[in-house]
Design a protein around this motif. Structure first.
Motif, PDB file in Angstrom:
ATOM      1  N   LYS A  90       0.733  -1.093   0.049  1.00  0.00           N
ATOM      2  CA  LYS A  90      -0.181   0.005   0.037  1.00  0.00           C
ATOM      3  C   LYS A  90       0.919   1.274  -0.019  1.00  0.00           C
ATOM      4  CE  LYS A  90      -3.893   2.160   2.276  1.00  0.00           C
ATOM      5  NZ  LYS A  90      -4.801   2.237   3.271  1.00  0.00           N
ATOM      6  N   PHE A 105      -7.967  -4.801  -2.314  1.00  0.00           N
ATOM      7  CA  PHE A 105      -6.711  -3.991  -2.686  1.00  0.00           C
ATOM      8  C   PHE A 105      -6.882  -3.435  -4.114  1.00  0.00           C
ATOM      9  CE2 PHE A 105      -3.738  -6.408   0.439  1.00  0.00           C
ATOM     10  CZ  PHE A 105      -4.582  -5.827   1.564  1.00  0.00           C
ATOM     11  N   TYR A 160      -2.759  -0.029  -4.107  1.00  0.00           N
ATOM     12  CA  TYR A 160      -1.628  -1.078  -3.811  1.00  0.00           C
ATOM     13  C   TYR A 160      -0.952  -1.436  -4.974  1.00  0.00           C
ATOM     14  CZ  TYR A 160      -3.948  -1.925   0.462  1.00  0.00           C
ATOM     15  OH  TYR A 160      -4.255  -1.895   2.110  1.00  0.00           O
TER      16      TYR A 160
END
Length: 359
Positions: free
Chosen positions: A160, A187, A193
């Motif tokens: 992240k 994500f 991400y």
């Protein structure tokens, strides 16, 4: 400045997901899986040598693969081959390499890269790596490369990152290792991400400082006998002490703990080549979505297969869909692609029944 660029190619794994081609005595990094005439190790070495002086490229491998490295890369000297006497994951061997390189050149900045990844658009790769080297030479950072995810893959680590800065180098907020499908999908949907490519760049000194802070016992283990490194006493020191190092990855031991980690989102195409399925994804396919490597084929109503045999074989298939068909001198494996996660277990069972030399 390029004389201060170093590379460490990690080439010590077994690659059991590519069984039966990849075996303990001849792992995947020493194989021509792509059918290009070059092994994965040779391709990685050639790619990195476009930026890093060849004499500054080190091969990090298990001591049982010393001769294989020399056969594949005859231009590499003994000084450039770093041998692990025991397999202890990535943190100990990377620290060992950083200490050896720093002792040789205190101004060194190094890239740590796996030997068995598939990378396309190499000119983009070199451009990104050049930026990473320049950034790490100027600042005390641990930099990792991040890949834009294309699917909720559960076999990769995720990073992240903070997207708001205008700089191409982004602040890392969190690492997540191999999430489940629903987490990986969230994500991907968030857009915050990246996949962790497992490629790191840093000054050797900055890596060593990170170990001293976050893995102090390991740092002390190696540094208390640092005079042995790069000398005739190195082998005996490692034989005695290397097994005492904690069995931990650099991701868990350093990257997830350090506060100076950044990521460079890259645009080249990448695949970790972790399985037959990932190889299938990246190789060219015929009109029936079959991937064929080295093999002459006669196929009827057969689609979505990957076929990999020694050169000179003729493979005949009828009514076969989505299978892995792989042959070497000892084993023929015909296995469903959607069950490829079982191959490691099958390898173990075959070894138990027919002998360890088959794995």
């Amino acid at each position: 400045m390029m004389q201060d660029y170093y590379a460490v190619i990690m080439a010590g794994g077994v690659g059991s997901r590519f069984w039966p081609l990849s075996k303990e005595i001849l792992p995947k990094q020493f194989l021509d899986l792509l059918g290009t005439g070059q092994t994965l190790l040779q391709k990685t070495y050639e790619r990195l040598s476009k930026l890093v002086p060849q004499q500054n490229i080190f091969i990090l491998t298990n001591d049982q693969y010393d001769n294989l490295v020399k056969q594949e890369l005859p231009e590499v000297t003994n000084r450039q081959i770093v041998l692990e006497p025991n397999m202890r994951n990535t943190a100990p061997c990377i620290l060992l390499s950083a200490l050896k390189i720093d002792k040789e050149n205190p101004n060194a900045t190094m890239i740590i890269a796996p030997s068995d990844h598939w990378i396309d658009q190499e000119e983009v790769f070199i451009k990104d790596i050049s930026l990473a080297f320049e950034t790490c030479q100027q600042k005390n950072l641990l930099l990792t490369l991040g890949i834009q995810p294309t699917q909720p893959h559960t076999g990769y680590g995720y990073i992240k990152y903070k997207k708001s800065t205008s700089s191409p180098i982004k602040e890392v907020r969190r690492f997540t290792e191999k999430p489940d499908y629903y987490t990986a999908k969230s994500f991907l949907d968030s857009g915050d991400y990246l996949w962790n490519a497992g490629i790191f760049i840093a000054k050797a000194k900055d890596l060593i400082r990170a170990y001293q802070k976050h893995l102090p016992d390991m740092a002390e283990l190696f540094m208390e006998n640092i005079t042995a490194l790069n000398t005739a006493e190195e082998e005996s020191f490692l034989l005695k002490n290397y097994k005492r190092a904690e069995n931990i990855s650099i991701d868990y031991g350093i990257m997830e703990k350090a506060d100076n980690v950044v990521v460079l989102p890259v645009s080249f195409e990448w695949n970790d080549l972790g399985s037959w399925g990932s190889l299938y994804e990246k190789l060219p396919k015929d009109e029936n979505a079959n991937v064929v490597v080295n093999t002459d084929t006669y196929l009827e109503n057969s689609t979505g297969n990957i076929i990999h045999t020694p050169k000179g074989r003729v493979v005949v298939l009828k009514d076969l869909k989505d299978y892995i068909v792989v042959e070497n001198e000892e084993v023929l494996m015909i296995y469903p692609k959607d069950k490829e996660q079982e191959i490691k277990e099958v390898r173990t069972k075959v070894q138990e029944k027919f002998g360890k030399d088959l794995g």
